[in-house]
Motif scaffolding. Structure first.
Motif, mmCIF file in Angstrom:
data_model
loop_
_atom_site.group_PDB
_atom_site.id
_atom_site.type_symbol
_atom_site.label_atom_id
_atom_site.label_comp_id
_atom_site.label_asym_id
_atom_site.label_seq_id
_atom_site.Cartn_x
_atom_site.Cartn_y
_atom_site.Cartn_z
ATOM 1 N N GLU A 1 0.829 -1.211 0.000
ATOM 2 C CA GLU A 1 0.000 0.000 0.000
ATOM 3 C C GLU A 1 0.860 1.256 0.000
ATOM 4 N N ALA A 2 1.924 1.243 0.766
ATOM 5 C CA ALA A 2 2.822 2.409 0.793
ATOM 6 C C ALA A 2 3.470 2.626 -0.560
ATOM 7 N N MET A 3 3.855 1.548 -1.237
ATOM 8 C CA MET A 3 4.451 1.654 -2.564
ATOM 9 C C MET A 3 3.488 2.312 -3.543
ATOM 10 N N LEU A 4 2.236 1.870 -3.527
ATOM 11 C CA LEU A 4 1.251 2.438 -4.446
ATOM 12 C C LEU A 4 0.956 3.889 -4.100
ATOM 13 N N ALA A 5 0.950 4.205 -2.803
ATOM 14 C CA ALA A 5 0.638 5.581 -2.385
ATOM 15 C C ALA A 5 1.739 6.552 -2.772
ATOM 16 N N ARG A 6 2.993 6.091 -2.852
ATOM 17 C CA ARG A 6 4.111 6.986 -3.181
ATOM 18 C C ARG A 6 4.061 7.433 -4.634
ATOM 19 N N GLY A 7 3.460 6.613 -5.500
ATOM 20 C CA GLY A 7 3.422 6.983 -6.907
ATOM 21 C C GLY A 7 4.800 6.894 -7.544
ATOM 22 N N ILE A 8 4.951 7.561 -8.682
ATOM 23 C CA ILE A 8 6.211 7.540 -9.427
ATOM 24 C C ILE A 8 6.816 8.938 -9.392
ATOM 25 N N ARG A 9 7.825 9.117 -8.569
ATOM 26 C CA ARG A 9 8.474 10.427 -8.434
ATOM 27 C C ARG A 9 9.626 10.582 -9.421
ATOM 28 N N SER A 10 10.304 9.475 -9.684
ATOM 29 C CA SER A 10 11.373 9.438 -10.691
ATOM 30 C C SER A 10 11.410 8.019 -11.228
ATOM 31 N N LYS A 11 12.164 7.824 -12.303
ATOM 32 C CA LYS A 11 12.137 6.526 -12.965
ATOM 33 C C LYS A 11 13.549 6.127 -13.375
ATOM 34 N N CYS A 12 13.836 4.829 -13.278
ATOM 35 C CA CYS A 12 15.146 4.311 -13.651
ATOM 36 C C CYS A 12 15.224 4.100 -15.158
ATOM 37 N N VAL A 13 16.310 4.557 -15.765
ATOM 38 C CA VAL A 13 16.513 4.405 -17.208
ATOM 39 C C VAL A 13 17.938 3.928 -17.473
ATOM 40 N N THR A 14 18.124 3.408 -18.684
ATOM 41 C CA THR A 14 19.457 3.060 -19.180
ATOM 42 C C THR A 14 19.827 4.048 -20.279
ATOM 43 N N LEU A 15 21.086 4.487 -20.278
ATOM 44 C CA LEU A 15 21.543 5.477 -21.245
ATOM 45 C C LEU A 15 22.810 5.014 -21.932
ATOM 46 N N LEU A 16 22.916 5.285 -23.218
ATOM 47 C CA LEU A 16 24.176 5.170 -23.941
ATOM 48 C C LEU A 16 24.768 6.561 -24.059
ATOM 49 N N ILE A 17 26.063 6.664 -23.823
ATOM 50 C CA ILE A 17 26.697 7.961 -23.604
ATOM 51 C C ILE A 17 27.877 8.130 -24.548
ATOM 52 N N ASP A 18 27.918 9.253 -25.240
ATOM 53 C CA ASP A 18 29.077 9.622 -26.058
ATOM 54 C C ASP A 18 29.994 10.473 -25.198
ATOM 55 N N GLY A 19 30.780 9.808 -24.374
ATOM 56 C CA GLY A 19 31.628 10.503 -23.410
ATOM 57 C C GLY A 19 33.022 10.745 -23.922
ATOM 58 N N PRO A 20 33.923 11.141 -23.036
ATOM 59 C CA PRO A 20 35.315 11.368 -23.430
ATOM 60 C C PRO A 20 35.960 10.081 -23.936
ATOM 61 N N ASP A 21 36.997 10.231 -24.732
ATOM 62 C CA ASP A 21 37.666 9.071 -25.317
ATOM 63 C C ASP A 21 38.423 8.242 -24.280
ATOM 64 N N ASP A 22 38.732 8.844 -23.134
ATOM 65 C CA ASP A 22 39.584 8.147 -22.168
ATOM 66 C C ASP A 22 38.891 7.891 -20.840
ATOM 67 N N ALA A 23 37.560 7.981 -20.812
ATOM 68 C CA ALA A 23 36.873 7.830 -19.522
ATOM 69 C C ALA A 23 35.444 7.358 -19.721
ATOM 70 N N ASP A 24 34.929 6.710 -18.693
ATOM 71 C CA ASP A 24 33.534 6.300 -18.620
ATOM 72 C C ASP A 24 32.942 6.824 -17.319
ATOM 73 N N PRO A 25 31.631 6.927 -17.234
ATOM 74 C CA PRO A 25 31.029 7.367 -15.965
ATOM 75 C C PRO A 25 31.168 6.287 -14.902
ATOM 76 N N TRP A 26 31.169 6.726 -13.644
ATOM 77 C CA TRP A 26 31.291 5.806 -12.518
ATOM 78 C C TRP A 26 29.945 5.526 -11.849
ATOM 79 N N GLY A 27 28.915 6.278 -12.205
ATOM 80 C CA GLY A 27 27.625 6.084 -11.569
ATOM 81 C C GLY A 27 27.356 7.060 -10.445
ATOM 82 N N ARG A 28 28.039 8.196 -10.443
ATOM 83 C CA ARG A 28 27.843 9.222 -9.413
ATOM 84 C C ARG A 28 27.581 10.590 -10.036
#
Length: 833
Positions: free
Chosen positions: A734-761
């Motif tokens: 019930e608490a889960m349903l009451a909270r609704g959707i405030r944000s959503k998890c997504v997957t992204l492909l990223i054109d980042g720098p040639d020498d680095a990747d994101p760390w997740g922060r």
């Protein structure tokens, strides 16, 4: 004196006082705080009072940010000035790599909303000409923090607490805790001063409290003994010195504002002004742990002798950075105990095995953390959960394997590492190896470079077989370290051929008994699997957020094994046992729970040729068909024999390829390892570590607990609707349903720098506006670009949505992709043969 309260807080330093204040502010007016001596008599009184905001931890950054904002409101509320000098904080960098670290700090700070500025050496010199800058490459400046008077801020919080109805009693020492079934009975003894010592009197009182919070600082080991717990909070000596007035500084201040708190991380010290002079606080090597088994009765607001030789290098670098200080004498010195934990983060949350007992121990930056600790712990106690995920600070991140010796040595290391470069791929060396699976030596001989999870040694990647001992240390970076090509080759091997992963560190709980099925049906949100099958499921908090993730394997009608992350064995086990106790007490059938993590080893074999390797070993009446879809479908479990090793094989792969997890008797691990490698050689099998596995699971959008999954998001917000059965009742529904959707998890492909990747922060942007944050990051061998997962506003989740990722102080293009961008129909997972 009260003898019955809603909540009893034990400890009157900045932490305990803040907790009492915030509990009252949250609506619990019947709160009492006990202090064995005087308020601030522990580490609080000799703390330097710094308020560093930046931290690599998302939860700790929130805690520090709240504190800084909260302290600025105290005078208006209480009439007491907490002594907050908002002078800012300047983090200087001598190297480009240090600036890389600051850039990661900065984007993490952006996810919390903390402002900052970048300064060049020229700009530093223009503002603060007493600072030598020719050997600096730049600095990170945070304008809204500074330093505070620890005693004054504690007294202000104490007054605010009293105004809200909190009772504060001094000179009362807790000597016993007893759980009475629905409340605590706490025995307290009146302390009296005799000959300069604080000693117990004959006067005692028993206090009944629904909840107890311990914030006992340097006395945490005594608290641990009284409660029958292991608490790895042990103090380490911290020195700082105060100089005589510096004439150059006095002259500068005639027409300039105060210097910010100066941090030269490469030199391992902080400096701030103090009455015309300077306070220097180093974090040197060799600072010893103290009070491993308790604080002597004779030690009150005392200090240790100064060891100037130990901090000579840091003192000379201070003079180098501020040359005018060279001729200034020393005015005062402090060497006092500051509590640490093995990872430097506090122990904050419910105590293991106990009800309504909350720990707030091990605060090495207690003044900075006090305000936010009180705020978020009060949320956990009053509302059932905090608004941010506090799991990373949970006291149960250390299991029963932890000893006093381990805590002392790791705490010394944590102190020494305050100002080292904190690479995201950092692995600290003290007390290792400690917990090793049998195949450890074989893996090491193959070039394994190990990480540590819950003290288990686990291969991160496999480097050169003849790698020097410091190979991994030198391989670390804020960009792509020297380990990156090895992890890339391992990920490619699983996508194109076959790889073998040691996952022995997985947490495994056996749940059985006449009530097991009914209990787990209520405990988790997915429908239970049929016998011989598995599913992915989640236990929720009462607030409807994700408490933990399980792979559930059903062996019989009332016999299950729950598999979860290796870092969370004690955390998961404690919650399971308490939930089962509640179920039984409410009239449910008997449930038996056993931690079998160290009884079963786990290998994961994955890749399009994994079936070919296993066929070499499987012994069955029909060996060619035993691994086929008809006899062994995806998401099922079978007991098979791999030559002489009995194995519970689970057809699932965290990498998203055809594969099996092979659960085997731990004593047969070396035999099975050798047989797998002998069979795998002809198929080109490679050993694979955790870093490649982490990249591969992101290509499948597999959420990870502690990253995408936590106590601040529901399974629906995590995009896990298919694993939630809304037709049944389960904890948190019930608490889960009451909270609704405030944000959503997504997957992204990223054109980042040639020498680095994101760390997740990293922070996520859309149209110049910050709209979310990454929770995971890495490299995709399938798509040839960086990949990440994270949370954004619900209106930005459609595949094709263009976003930007903040990396190295620049915005890089990113695109939201469909869930499971690699093999979205799971054809490779289901492949027959």
């Amino acid at each position: 004196m009260k003898t019955s309260v809603k909540a009893l807080v034990v400890g009157g330093g900045a932490i305990g006082t803040s907790i009492a204040y915030h509990l009252a502010r949250a609506g619990w007016s019947d709160v009492m705080l006990l202090e064995r001596d005087e308020l601030t008599a522990g580490s609080t009184w000799h703390a330097a009072g710094l308020l560093p905001l930046f931290n690599m931890s998302y939860a700790t950054s929130h805690i520090h940010d709240y504190s800084v904002k909260f302290y600025k409101t105290l005078e208006e509320e209480t009439g007491l000035n907490p002594g907050f000098s908002v002078v800012g904080n300047l983090r200087m960098a001598q190297t480009r790599e240090r600036m890389d670290e600051y850039m990661l700090y900065a984007t993490t700070a952006e996810t919390v909303g903390i402002p900052y500025e970048w300064l060049s050496p020229k700009e530093i010199k223009e503002r603060w000409p007493l600072v030598r800058t020719e050997d600096l490459v730049g600095a990170l400046y945070h304008p809204t923090d500074g330093y505070i008077n620890p005693a004054d801020v504690t007294q202000a919080m104490a007054k605010g607490a009293r105004q809200r109805g909190v009772t504060i009693e001094r000179r009362w020492q807790v000597d016993g805790y007893e759980w009475a079934g629905d409340h605590w009975r706490v025995t307290a003894t009146k302390m009296v001063e005799k000959g300069g010592n604080l000693l117990p009197s004959d006067e005692q009182v028993v206090i009944e409290a629904e909840h107890v919070v311990t914030a006992t600082g340097n006395h945490a080991q005594r608290t641990a003994r009284l409660l029958g717990l292991k608490i790895p909070a042990i103090p380490v000596e911290h020195q700082y010195i105060v100089t005589e007035p510096d004439p150059a500084l006095v002259e500068f201040r005639k027409d300039h504002p105060e210097h910010p708190v100066l941090r030269d991380a490469d030199a391992k010290w902080y400096v701030r002004e103090e009455r015309g002079g300077w306070i220097l606080g180093p974090y040197e090597k060799g600072a010893p742990a103290r009070f491993l088994y308790g604080v002597p009765d004779s030690f009150r607001a005392d200090l240790f002798p100064l060891d100037l030789e130990r901090i000579e290098e840091e003192y000379m670098s201070f003079i180098h950075r501020i040359p005018s200080a060279e001729t200034v004498g020393l005015k005062d010195d402090f060497n006092g105990p500051i509590c640490y934990t093995p990872d430097g983060n506090p122990l904050l949350g419910p105590a293991p095995g106990l009800r309504n007992l909350w720990l707030a121990e091990g605060f090495s930056f207690g003044i900075t953390a006090a305000g936010g600790t009180g705020y978020y712990l009060a949320q956990m106690m009053v509302e059932g959960e905090a608004e941010i995920d506090m799991a990373s600070l949970d006291p149960k991140r250390y299991g029963n394997w932890m000893t006093t010796e381990y805590a002392a040595r790791k705490n010394e290391e944590a102190y020494e590492h305050v100002y080292i470069l904190h690479h995201p791929d950092e692995e600290r060396p003290a007390c290792r190896p400690l917990r090793t699976a049998p195949a450890y030596d074989r893996q090491k001989a193959m070039g394994a470079q190990f990480g540590q999870v819950n003290a288990w040694e686990r291969p991160n990647y496999y480097g050169p077989k003849d790698a020097p001992a410091d190979f991994d240390e030198k391989a670390r970076s804020f960009r792509r370290g020297a380990w990156w090509p090895y992890a890339e080759a391992e990920a490619r091997a699983i996508r194109e051929n076959v790889g073998l992963i040691d996952a022995t560190a997985f947490t495994k709980h056996l749940v059985r008994g006449p009530g097991a099925a009914a209990f787990l049906d209520r405990f988790t949100c997915n429908r239970l699997p049929k016998v011989g099958r598995i599913n992915l499921t989640y236990a929720l908090t009462e607030a409807g957020t994700t408490r933990t993730e399980y792979t559930m394997v059903r062996f019989a009608e009332n016999e299950f094994v729950l598999i979860s992350a290796g870092a969370w064995t004690a955390y998961d086990g404690d919650y399971l046992r308490k939930a089962a106790e509640d179920f039984i007490a409410a009239g449910g059938g008997w449930v038996d729970i056993h931690d079998i993590s160290t009884q079963w080893g786990t290998f994961a074999i994955a890749g399009p040729r994994s079936r070919d390797v296993l066929k070499e070993l499987v012994r069955d009446a029909e060996p060619q068909t035993v691994l086929s879809n008809a006899r062994f479908p995806w998401l099922s479990m079978r007991r098979i024999e791999l030559k002489m090793c009995p194995v519970y094989a689970v057809r699932v792969a965290y990498t998203g390829e055809l594969g099996w997890e092979l659960y085997h008797p731990i004593e047969m691990q070396n035999y099975l390892w050798d047989e797998l490698w002998e069979a795998g050689e002809k198929h080109g099998m490679k050993p694979v570590g955790a870093r490649a596995q982490n990249w591969l699971r992101q290509e499948k959008s597999y959420r990870a607990f502690g990253n995408e999954l936590g106590r601040d998001a529901t399974p629906l917000e995590a995009g896990l609707d298919r694993f939630v059965d809304l037709s049944k009742e389960f904890t948190g529904k019930e608490a889960m349903l009451a909270r609704g959707i405030r944000s959503k998890c997504v997957t992204l492909l990223i054109d980042g720098p040639d020498d680095a990747d994101p760390w997740g922060r990293e922070a996520l942007y859309a149209g110049g506006e910050r709209v979310g944050r990454l929770t995971s990051g890495g490299w995709s061998v399938a798509f040839g670009k960086s990949i990440g997962m994270g949370y954004v506003r619900p209106d930005l989740t459609e595949p094709g949505t263009k976003l930007q990722v903040k990396m190295f102080d620049a915005l890089w293009p990113a695109e939201v992709v469909e869930d499971s961008p690699y093999d979205p129909k799971n054809d490779r997972l289901r492949a027959d043969g």
